[in-house]
Design an enzyme around this catalytic site. Structure first.
Site, PDB file in Angstrom:
ATOM      1  N   PRO A 188      45.640  42.920  45.407  1.00 54.06           N
ATOM      2  CA  PRO A 188      44.513  42.720  44.109  1.00 54.06           C
ATOM      3  C   PRO A 188      43.234  42.079  44.872  1.00 54.06           C
ATOM      4  CG  PRO A 188      46.775  41.587  43.198  1.00 54.06           C
ATOM      5  CD  PRO A 188      47.163  42.226  45.099  1.00 54.06           C
ATOM      6  N   HIS A 189      42.012  42.231  44.289  1.00 54.83           N
ATOM      7  CA  HIS A 189      40.959  41.409  44.819  1.00 54.83           C
ATOM      8  C   HIS A 189      39.945  41.286  44.002  1.00 54.83           C
ATOM      9  CE1 HIS A 189      41.230  45.504  46.120  1.00 54.83           C
ATOM     10  NE2 HIS A 189      39.635  45.586  46.225  1.00 54.83           N
ATOM     11  N   THR A 190      39.613  40.297  44.425  1.00 54.38           N
ATOM     12  CA  THR A 190      37.635  40.411  43.268  1.00 54.38           C
ATOM     13  C   THR A 190      37.773  39.546  44.496  1.00 54.38           C
ATOM     14  OG1 THR A 190      37.156  40.106  41.222  1.00 54.38           O
ATOM     15  CG2 THR A 190      38.696  38.091  41.714  1.00 54.38           C
TER      16      THR A 190
END
Length: 154
Positions: free
Chosen positions: A65-67
């Site tokens: 997951p990445h942001t």
């Protein structure tokens, strides 16, 4: 940029017992809040929005997951090694038990992509993944990752 610039011992959850995808993302967001001083709710909300676009599970029990976050000047990572796998809507339908949360500066797309590529390449190494699944401490996880990098460089 290398993984040791992104990940530290304090950024790792070992043998974490997560009841859901949201539960582990919340725990990683809380860990991130302590390190970067951004509300875990803000981070979690951004991660959930990202997951709605498509699962960040990449197969073989791994999710990345990445942001982005405007207050960051460099990418930072957080790792959770779960006590048992979770449904993460992976394309291979395998439960996910290794989750690497990547937060990157929102004003530098190239750093985000470089960090994401670095993490993706590292987590494609079957031997590393097997060893990570056996780690009982964050120190041992960092040692396994560092050894893998050293072996590559040799």
């Amino acid at each position: 940029m290398n993984i040791n610039d992104i990940l530290s011992e304090e950024s790792i959850l070992i043998d974490f017992n997560a009841s859901s995808k949201k539960h582990v993302l919340d725990a990683l967001s809380t860990l991130a809040e302590r390190k970067i001083k951004v509300s875990h709710k803000t981070i979690l909300d951004n991660l959930i929005k990202r997951e709605k676009l498509g699962s960040t599970a990449v197969g073989n029990g791994i999710a990345i997951p990445h942001t982005t976050e405007s207050s960051l000047d460099k990418p930072i990572g957080f790792l959770a090694i779960l006590s048992s796998g979770l449904d993460f809507n992976a394309n291979d339908d395998q439960p996910v038990d290794i989750i690497f949360l990547l937060l990157a500066p929102s004003n530098n797309g190239s750093k985000h992509l470089q960090a994401l590529a670095l993490v993706s390449r590292l987590l494609k190494k079957d031997e590393l993944i097997t060893k990570l699944r056996g780690c009982k401490t964050s120190q041992s996880a960092i040692a396994v990752i560092s050894q893998t990098i050293q072996d590559e460089a040799a």
